[in-house]
Enzyme design. Sequence first.
Site, PDB file in Angstrom:
ATOM      1  N   GLY A 265       0.831  -1.194   0.000  1.00  0.00           N
ATOM      2  CA  GLY A 265       0.000   0.000   0.000  1.00  0.00           C
ATOM      3  C   GLY A 265       0.868   1.247   0.000  1.00  0.00           C
ATOM      4  O   GLY A 265       2.038   1.217   0.390  1.00  0.00           O
ATOM      5  N   GLY A 267       2.124   5.135   0.954  1.00  0.00           N
ATOM      6  CA  GLY A 267       2.257   5.912   2.179  1.00  0.00           C
ATOM      7  C   GLY A 267       3.694   5.865   2.654  1.00  0.00           C
ATOM      8  O   GLY A 267       4.540   5.193   2.056  1.00  0.00           O
ATOM      9  N   GLU A 292      -0.657  -1.626  -7.022  1.00  0.00           N
ATOM     10  CA  GLU A 292      -1.455  -0.524  -7.530  1.00  0.00           C
ATOM     11  C   GLU A 292      -0.570   0.686  -7.798  1.00  0.00           C
ATOM     12  O   GLU A 292      -0.775   1.417  -8.758  1.00  0.00           O
ATOM     13  CB  GLU A 292      -2.505  -0.216  -6.450  1.00  0.00           C
ATOM     14  CG  GLU A 292      -3.373   0.958  -6.686  1.00  0.00           C
ATOM     15  CD  GLU A 292      -4.383   1.103  -5.544  1.00  0.00           C
ATOM     16  OE1 GLU A 292      -5.136   0.144  -5.299  1.00  0.00           O
ATOM     17  OE2 GLU A 292      -4.403   2.153  -4.877  1.00  0.00           O
ATOM     18  N   ASN A 382      -9.051   9.283   3.986  1.00  0.00           N
ATOM     19  CA  ASN A 382      -8.848   9.351   2.535  1.00  0.00           C
ATOM     20  C   ASN A 382      -9.885   8.544   1.759  1.00  0.00           C
ATOM     21  O   ASN A 382     -10.623   9.087   0.960  1.00  0.00           O
ATOM     22  CB  ASN A 382      -7.456   8.840   2.150  1.00  0.00           C
ATOM     23  CG  ASN A 382      -6.341   9.638   2.785  1.00  0.00           C
ATOM     24  OD1 ASN A 382      -5.544   9.125   3.534  1.00  0.00           O
ATOM     25  ND2 ASN A 382      -6.307  10.940   2.504  1.00  0.00           N
ATOM     26  N   GLY A 386      -7.543   0.981  -3.230  1.00  0.00           N
ATOM     27  CA  GLY A 386      -7.458  -0.392  -3.702  1.00  0.00           C
ATOM     28  C   GLY A 386      -7.176  -1.382  -2.587  1.00  0.00           C
ATOM     29  O   GLY A 386      -6.930  -2.550  -2.850  1.00  0.00           O
TER      30      GLY A 386
END
Lengths: 490, 490
Positions: A265, A267, A292, A382, A386
Amino acid sequence: MTRGPDRLPVERRLHGDVSTVDAEAAAVAIDPDATVLTSGFGSVGYPKAIPLALASSSRDLSLTLVASGNVGDEIDVDLVGSGAIERRFSYQSSRVARDLTNRREVSFSDRNASSIGDEVQHGGLVDPDVAIVEAVAIGEGWFIPSTSLGQVPAFVEAADRLYVELNRRQPLELQALHDVYRPDAPPNRDPVPISDPGERIGTAHVSFEPEKLAGVVETDTADSTYTFRDPTDDDLAIAENLGAFLDAEMERSPVFEDAVHLQFGVGSLGNALMGELKELDFGGRDVVYFGELIQDGLLDMLDDGRLECASATSMALTDEGQQRLFENVERYAEDVVLRPADVSNHPGVIDQFGVVGVNSAIEFDIYGNVNSTHVGGKQMINGVGGSADFNRNSLVTVCALPSTLKGGEVSRVVPMAFHVDHTEHDVDVFVTEQGVADVRGLSPVERAERIIENCAHPEFAPELRSYLDDVCEQDNHIPHDVQRAAEWHK
Amino acid sequence: MTRGPDRLPVERRLHGDVSTVDAEAAAVAIDPDATVLTSGFGSVGYPKAIPLALASSSRDLSLTLVASGNVGDEIDVDLVGSGAIERRFSYQSSRVARDLTNRREVSFSDRNASSIGDEVQHGGLVDPDVAIVEAVAIGEGWFIPSTSLGQVPAFVEAADRLYVELNRRQPLELQALHDVYRPDAPPNRDPVPISDPGERIGTAHVSFEPEKLAGVVETDTADSTYTFRDPTDDDLAIAENLGAFLDAEMERSPVFEDAVHLQFGVGSLGNALMGELKELDFGGRDVVYFGELIQDGLLDMLDDGRLECASATSMALTDEGQQRLFENVERYAEDVVLRPADVSNHPGVIDQFGVVGVNSAIEFDIYGNVNSTHVGGKQMINGVGGSADFNRNSLVTVCALPSTLKGGEVSRVVPMAFHVDHTEHDVDVFVTEQGVADVRGLSPVERAERIIENCAHPEFAPELRSYLDDVCEQDNHIPHDVQRAAEWHK
């Protein structure tokens, strides 16, 4: 329909009989209550000029805005902040948009990145009018997207009219990265014909019906790039714990015998984890990224020859990372493929590659339910993005986060999550700086014991343990004390 | 490896050099702490004799039992009730199993029907020892399953040893229904090569390595069939509301121009809905069932020539329905295909066909979160089964249930669900006997307004409305009052 070149190279930006308009003229031709679909994902590749022109319009606008991922400030600060947006899908990423969402001045609906294209085009989510997309080149019936794909092909098919922002700041060489494949409409949809994460199954361009084109606007503006904090001690401890888990997992299963397919993910933590992958010994296995978003850490691994290939729908890079990419697009394109989000995040394709998905969240509860969108179950941060695509469809699903926030004042392991984005059926392994809780095959109470013992911060573990002991006096499969769990959140 | 015939007809039950043993001998050869994988789905096609022999064993057993769906009383009453089962996956279906689960005397882990095969074989959920499956015919390296497929192919591949119960009560003609396709192991897994719900892509038999076969046990015992209550007034009103929604939906989208692909969850309501489909005018469109379970109502539609074809992994039929099927297997097989659950419930395949998925639940909350497994968030009923597969991947997802239970005393529309199996990101439309709440594109609070107005029972709507009004004084995207929501459940 005239189609663009099937693949490389396109050497000019403007082809054929395509004329340009200015952004204000484009904006004024959009109905005040239109449903507008935009490109943009991972804060890049979004249209910039028409949103700014809409933001400074003197008309009274109440637009519905659909973006499949994170867009930049021109949309989520200027346009959303102008009050022109009545309704907004899906991931939002600025303080301005967040505040308006939480005050419910913008109606926000949070959808999964893999399916919002289909929902818009086929599923009745909205009634689309106009698509506005950013491109690096355009001809009659085709354009080449810029720095992200997201749900652009679906949005272009779904909209009645199309505006293209031709951004001269984005290198034309980006075409080398794209692999545009849009599945046919259901029910006559074939399987996505992909058998390898690095395989190209489509074109560099997006096709459209030429009569849809309402205007081309030329721009010359950089994307909003990402800034990441330096890895903290917690980040590094999480990376180490994750590395130990991955080591054991590679030994466990023949699925990982020759190659490991990873997704992370986005970040600061994700970036730190990607960076720390370098330190891991994969024992000669191919390391493949099937995710993603590509972050800077992956470029490092590509440069070091330690990553076989990377597939994603966008690149959430720092300024420095984007610069590095732009100067070497064609070299990176040998090993990097950008796909539409309905392919990069496709449930069946994630399943095919046996992905180990690693995503963060706001918090998880002792029974393994994960909240990744709403603080206290109430305040939107947020969006789900995905994360549910990968948490639901990865072969092994990891939720990784620091066990506390606010300098240790708040535990991110809680008795009960009051907003659930990923259910107890979805996540296999929890990782914090404290350790790893592999909860596969465990009952809810067994999960709770392991999560408290291995993942909770020592400052909070005794209180969680006491909660669990007390509720376990109930004869319930998942014992709860909702009132007490609610007190915890205060 | 010797393979069975690729397709029909197999005319004998026992082929080649296969010898039989009695159930007690098979049972005693299973380690007391073995992990046992069984066939069975929709209460049919499960092994019967070896589970009973294990149940009456004098040995001290602590088995792990994995079934991918609903099995019959021999397993979920006799064997589970005997105390031999320490750990149990996934869907459970008897009062005995439920009580032991809720008292936490059996460790229960609830998984999705689509992926439990992969989780067992590749995902590290358990370390499988023995598979016990029911068949109608067996030869060297192959058998033909009986009344259900479920995750049989994955379980057979995953286990070290295999017992086959050859059930002479099940007609040999069942072979005509089966289409066995098991995807290769990730990461070298190709897309499932299916382009039409009625297409056959595999074989009638399951292959296995002959040296795995530990014994064949002959049986002659009927399945536990389903009993459904007659449709209630609420069921009929729900069917009518659903019909009106489907009518409008067919008009809305070109996806439904030529054909409608439907899935219905199992149960008395599901059966009633399938039965009432007959009353609906599909305007000449093909009606296709692409789901997990076939119930009696679909046989009626097949008999009337109103159903193009039906694809599922099992058939949850009444005694009368099973009789009707057994007497006409080959005729039904022209239009009915049974597939392994990793195909029938495959996320990508559900997506291909643009399925309208209709599933029931225990309750849903005003924001659209659905609880389908735990009463009050605590007490397990059955399990998630395949509901999350269809709720997550259908093009249009419908949650249908009566607005109340216990004779109207309890509302099934609640302020907050304290166990979430299907998130607010997944379900599009809610249907009760009161009406239809199509919440596509709505923000959480807008959803709440529509759900209360259209779906809640008039007896409870004012209290829900008052809750919503009060919490809406908060500046939150999803306003909550957890304490008050918890009071509601008392």
